[in-house]
Write an enzyme that holds these catalytic residues in place. Structure first.
Site, PDB file in Angstrom:
ATOM      1  NE  ARG A 184      -4.320  -1.323   0.118  1.00 45.90           N
ATOM      2  CZ  ARG A 184      -4.469  -2.408  -0.648  1.00 45.90           C
ATOM      3  NH1 ARG A 184      -3.483  -2.770  -1.479  1.00 45.90           N
ATOM      4  NH2 ARG A 184      -5.573  -3.123  -0.611  1.00 45.90           N
TER       5      ARG A 184
ATOM      6  CD  GLU B 258      -2.761   3.368  -5.066  1.00 47.62           C
ATOM      7  OE1 GLU B 258      -3.825   2.850  -5.437  1.00 47.62           O
ATOM      8  OE2 GLU B 258      -1.822   2.723  -4.618  1.00 47.62           O
TER       9      GLU B 258
ATOM     10  CG  HIS C 187      -3.126  -0.597  -6.706  1.00 51.17           C
ATOM     11  ND1 HIS C 187      -3.445   0.042  -5.519  1.00 51.17           N
ATOM     12  CD2 HIS C 187      -3.112  -1.920  -6.418  1.00 51.17           C
ATOM     13  CE1 HIS C 187      -3.622  -0.868  -4.561  1.00 51.17           C
ATOM     14  NE2 HIS C 187      -3.424  -2.069  -5.090  1.00 51.17           N
TER      15      HIS C 187
HETATM   16  C1  GLV Z   1      -5.106  -4.935  -4.014  1.00 47.78           C
HETATM   17  O1  GLV Z   1      -4.300  -4.093  -3.731  1.00 47.78           O
HETATM   18  C2  GLV Z   1      -5.701  -5.801  -3.048  1.00 47.78           C
HETATM   19  O2  GLV Z   1      -5.564  -5.549  -1.840  1.00 47.78           O
HETATM   20  O3  GLV Z   1      -6.355  -6.772  -3.468  1.00 47.78           O
END
Ligand code: GLV
Ligand code: GLV
Length: 327
Positions: free
Chosen positions: A241, A270, A289
């Site tokens: 994260r 983000e 991401h």
């Molecule tokens: C993506 O970042 C997830 O947590 O699935």
């Protein structure tokens, strides 16, 4: 009134998830490519029995109030659930589910894509060719660092961290890990991984890859002090994260040669702002991401999120409930 459970799904997800939901429920899907704005989200969840959220949707007391007393389940289409106030859901007896396991190997693959790309300057080199700069084979052109034989430091040895560590054996690497808890010795033996403190990991590793969940004790974990402990030749990879890394400190470290390069699949915030200093650096790869973004894995995640949602609206135990806040 059909008597069917009412559910809101906060974005179009693969049919492997939408089809079973549509069969059993009155389904309302947010069709836009962008997440529902807060006001729209609050309006659309009103009176729902279940909601399927993404990591872009904040689930807190305000949203639970807006949904009202019929809400039984929040099914998060992600393994991480730092967007969900799990304690607030628990206080109201609302079940919360996530999609663990489904994306472990896919995310580990992308972490490796970043490890290799950042170490060998793959993105920079591709840009160099595309912009017409390639004139000859250069004896000192775009030199990076070896992955084979290097020391890999895995921060957070959960499912994804373990999958990343497992892949390191083919590269003849030394594997160090730090974690809230030391894992079972059979796992350490299988992975050939040695438990060390975070400072020791940062000081010894050539590549540091982050696999912790976002929680109060991991927010800003990689700050200026942590970066200063790393080798000037080191590579930092983040597929966890964004807020686990202090973005200002990272930009300064990359600019000043405190570390060599970084590969990020997650940022804070983000999306990252177009004028963020990290985007001005040749030695920083930034992806939007996409770690779990394969057809097969997103299909599995959709099916798991649907199964949690359907169990929840029926008052049954969720197949994959979250373990608790910050777990
Ligand atoms: C993506 O970042 C997830 O947590 O699935
Ligand atoms: C996710 O699957 C993790 O716990 O690492």
């Amino acid at each position: 009134m059909s008597g069917r459970p009412r559910v809101f799904v906060a974005r179009r997800i693969p049919d492997a998830g939408l089809d079973p939901i549509a069969e059993a429920c009155d389904l309302d899907v947010w069709e836009d490519e962008l997440p529902p704005p807060r006001e729209a989200l609050l309006a659309r969840v009103a009176g729902c029995d279940g909601i399927l959220t993404l990591l872009t949707d904040r689930v807190d007391d305000e949203l639970l109030d807006a949904a009202g007393p019929s809400l039984k389940v929040v099914s998060n289409y992600a393994v991480g659930y730092d967007n969900v106030d799990v304690a607030a859901c628990a206080r109201r007896g609302i079940a919360v589910g996530n999609t663990p396991g489904a994306l472990t190997e896919t995310t580990a693959d992308l972490a490796w894509a970043l490890i290799l790309a950042a170490s060998r300057r793959v993105v920079e080199a591709d840009r160099y060719v595309h912009e017409g700069s390639w004139r000859t084979w250069g004896p000192m052109l775009l030199m990076g660092s070896d992955v084979y034989g290097a020391t890999l430091g895995v921060v957070g040895l959960g499912r994804i961290g373990q999958a990343v560590a497992r892949r390191a054996s083919g590269f003849g690497m030394t594997v160090l890990y730090s974690s809230r808890n030391q894992v079972a010795s059979e796992i350490e033996t299988e992975l050939g991984a040695t438990y060390v403190s975070l400072p020791e990991l940062l000081e010894r590793s050539d590549i540091v890859s982050l696999h912790v969940s976002l929680a109060p004790d991991t927010r800003g974990l990689i700050d200026a002090d942590a970066l200063a402990r790393m080798k000037p030749t080191a590579v930092l990879v983040n597929t966890s994260r964004g807020p686990v890394v202090d973005p200002g400190a990272l930009a300064a470290a990359l600019r000043d040669g405190v570390i060599a390069s970084a590969g990020l699949d997650v940022t804070d915030p983000e999306p990252i702002a177009a004028d963020d200093p990290l985007l001005g650096l040749e030695n920083c790869i930034v992806l939007p991401h996409i770690a779990s973004a394969t057809l097969a894995t997103r299909g599995r995640m959709a099916a798991m999120a649907a199964a949690n949602l359907l169990a929840g609206v029926r008052g049954e135990p969720l197949p994959t409930p979250v373990k608790g806040p910050g777990a």
